[in-house]
Design an enzyme around this catalytic site. Structure first.
Site, PDB file in Angstrom:
ATOM      1  N   GLU A 270       0.854  -1.198   0.000  1.00 21.77           N
ATOM      2  CA  GLU A 270       0.000   0.000   0.000  1.00 21.77           C
ATOM      3  C   GLU A 270       0.880   1.234   0.000  1.00 21.77           C
ATOM      4  O   GLU A 270       1.836   1.326   0.762  1.00 21.77           O
ATOM      5  CB  GLU A 270      -0.892   0.084   1.258  1.00 21.77           C
ATOM      6  CG  GLU A 270      -2.046  -0.863   1.333  1.00 21.77           C
ATOM      7  CD  GLU A 270      -2.879  -0.616   2.595  1.00 21.77           C
ATOM      8  OE1 GLU A 270      -2.800   0.509   3.153  1.00 21.77           O
ATOM      9  OE2 GLU A 270      -3.585  -1.535   3.028  1.00 21.77           O
ATOM     10  N   GLU A 324     -13.644   5.571  -0.599  1.00 21.58           N
ATOM     11  CA  GLU A 324     -14.542   4.669   0.132  1.00 21.58           C
ATOM     12  C   GLU A 324     -15.266   5.463   1.223  1.00 21.58           C
ATOM     13  O   GLU A 324     -14.683   5.821   2.236  1.00 21.58           O
ATOM     14  CB  GLU A 324     -13.749   3.513   0.740  1.00 21.58           C
ATOM     15  CG  GLU A 324     -13.068   2.646  -0.315  1.00 21.58           C
ATOM     16  CD  GLU A 324     -12.120   1.629   0.308  1.00 21.58           C
ATOM     17  OE1 GLU A 324     -12.617   0.639   0.883  1.00 21.58           O
ATOM     18  OE2 GLU A 324     -10.899   1.840   0.239  1.00 21.58           O
ATOM     19  N   LYS A 327     -15.431   4.419   5.269  1.00 25.90           N
ATOM     20  CA  LYS A 327     -14.253   4.166   6.096  1.00 25.90           C
ATOM     21  C   LYS A 327     -14.270   5.086   7.318  1.00 25.90           C
ATOM     22  O   LYS A 327     -14.548   6.280   7.201  1.00 25.90           O
ATOM     23  CB  LYS A 327     -12.961   4.387   5.300  1.00 25.90           C
ATOM     24  CG  LYS A 327     -12.712   3.343   4.229  1.00 25.90           C
ATOM     25  CD  LYS A 327     -11.270   3.331   3.775  1.00 25.90           C
ATOM     26  CE  LYS A 327     -10.383   2.698   4.814  1.00 25.90           C
ATOM     27  NZ  LYS A 327      -8.990   2.542   4.349  1.00 25.90           N
ATOM     28  N   GLU A 333      -9.057   9.345   5.225  1.00 24.28           N
ATOM     29  CA  GLU A 333      -9.264   7.907   5.048  1.00 24.28           C
ATOM     30  C   GLU A 333     -10.279   7.602   3.951  1.00 24.28           C
ATOM     31  O   GLU A 333     -10.238   6.537   3.338  1.00 24.28           O
ATOM     32  CB  GLU A 333      -9.722   7.276   6.367  1.00 24.28           C
ATOM     33  CG  GLU A 333      -8.641   7.160   7.410  1.00 24.28           C
ATOM     34  CD  GLU A 333      -7.531   6.200   6.997  1.00 24.28           C
ATOM     35  OE1 GLU A 333      -7.839   5.111   6.494  1.00 24.28           O
ATOM     36  OE2 GLU A 333      -6.349   6.559   7.163  1.00 24.28           O
TER      37      GLU A 333
END
Length: 388
Positions: A270, A324, A327, A333
């Site tokens: 990541e 997203e 999250k 985030e």
């Protein structure tokens, strides 16, 4: 008439195939990069549409955080290479050989004939947490899952590993002095031995963004964004680093070497940069995210290695494909995606991608389509239609 319609449909299928192939060849460049496909959201496009998007981007490596069968089926015969995940909550069960084998028979084996699954991550960022039982379960679970793959004859096809937070390092500066946190030695020593024995990669999640966010007055922004800068020189090796990501990667190699191993490959599972954040999240902007990922992809395209390992091209999975919206945590985030859920790019990364529209065919649309086919057939095969 039926034979004419069949000929027309064949003509259209060939035409669509040619258009698809042409689209894949007009990419700016073919990415040697993987992508993290997270799904903590309630507004993401369907899996088949995502498969089409990644095909249009020439991305052929995807990392999942689970073993979602809907994703694996959607990517059937796509030649996309998958890393799938076992959740942290599954580690206790995976210590049982029978349960590990059952999991592989249920979540891996049925898909292997059509979907390329090449790696299983057992847990995520276990050693940077504070759950001692999870830490104790990690290596035994990895060993048992690998043993189940051996039993099923799949160990040459599928490797086993786990992903770590960069916080497993106790020291990372200078890179050549990289070491793991002292309290993790009892877990890391058997883990590194496992990697050496099975030839599986050591995965690290590393974000220069975090270093900048925590200390924006001390960390040069250009250094973390791969922009022109003076960089830093490792006083022990005299190697020059012009970006933090490479320094962090070499620090991981140094930490592994300090524990007696030089035979383990390190891959970045990541990395990324958020395009939006809370007011106290320094650097989380659209401009910085675009710079980070564009510059990173240029480095990947050039097959660069780090100063400490110049002959080993960096192997990276970018985080993440989509924003997203569910999250938890700070705003950053929820804003690491290269794309919004509707398929539009969050910023320009120099790639041409396409998310197909949802296809909804009503009765009237179907009749119009049939008429169009008939009309085209009339101009291509008029004599056949006249005879019918």
């Amino acid at each position: 008439m039926i034979s004419v319609m069949a000929s027309c449909f064949f003509f259209f299928r060939v035409l669509l195939l040619l258009l698809t192939l042409t689209d894949s060849f007009v990419q700016v460049f073919s990415l040697g990069v993987g992508i993290n496909y997270g799904q903590i959201a309630d507004n993401l496009p369907s899996h088949p549409r995502v498969a089409s998007l990644l095909k249009s981007l020439n991305i052929s490596r995807v990392k999942l955080y689970d073993a979602d069968p809907n994703v694996l089926v959607a990517f059937s015969n796509s030649n996309v290479e998958f890393i799938i995940g076992l959740g942290n909550e599954d580690l206790q069960n995976m210590r049982d050989p029978l349960k590990a084998q059952n999991w592989i028979q249920q979540h891996v084996q049925p898909y292997l004939s059509q979907t390329r699954i090449t790696c299983i991550t057992v847990g995520n960022e276990i050693l940077s947490g504070n759950d001692n039982q999870l830490m104790l379960n990690l290596v035994p679970a990895m060993q048992t899952v690998h043993g189940a793959l051996v039993t099923l004859g799949l160990d040459k096809q599928v490797t086993v590993t786990t992903a770590h937070s960069f916080n497993v390092l106790g020291n990372s500066y200078p890179p050549s002095s990289g070491t793991f946190r002292e309290n993790l030695g009892q877990y890391l020593q058997p883990l590194l031995s496992f990697h050496a024995q099975t030839k599986s990669p050591f995965l690290i999640n590393t974000y220069p963004y975090f270093a900048y966010k925590e200390n924006p007055n001390q960390v040069p922004l250009n250094y973390v964004l791969f922009q022109p800068n003076q960089g830093m020189i490792d006083p022990k090796t005299n190697l020059h680093y012009d970006n933090m990501l490479y320094a962090q990667l070499d620090a991981v190699y140094a930490a592994i070497k300090a524990m007696g191993h030089t035979d383990i490959e390190v891959r970045i599972s990541e990395t990324g940069w958020p395009s939006k954040g809370d007011p106290n999240e320094a650097g989380a902007t659209l401009e910085n995210a675009g710079l980070y990922n564009r510059n990173l992809m240029k480095r990947i395209e050039e097959k660069q290695g780090t100063p400490g390992h110049p002959s080993v091209p960096i192997d990276i999975y970018v985080f993440a494909l989509f924003n997203e919206n569910l999250k938890p945590g700070p705003a950053s985030e929820r804003n690491y995606g290269l794309y919004y859920p509707d398929g539009t790019p969050v910023y320009n990364i120099g790639l041409q991608g396409y998310l197909p529209e949802m296809l909804v065919i009503s009765k009237s649309t179907a009749l119009s389509f049939n008429f169009l086919i008939y009309l085209i057939a009339f101009f291509i095969f008029p004599w056949e239609l006249l005879k019918s």
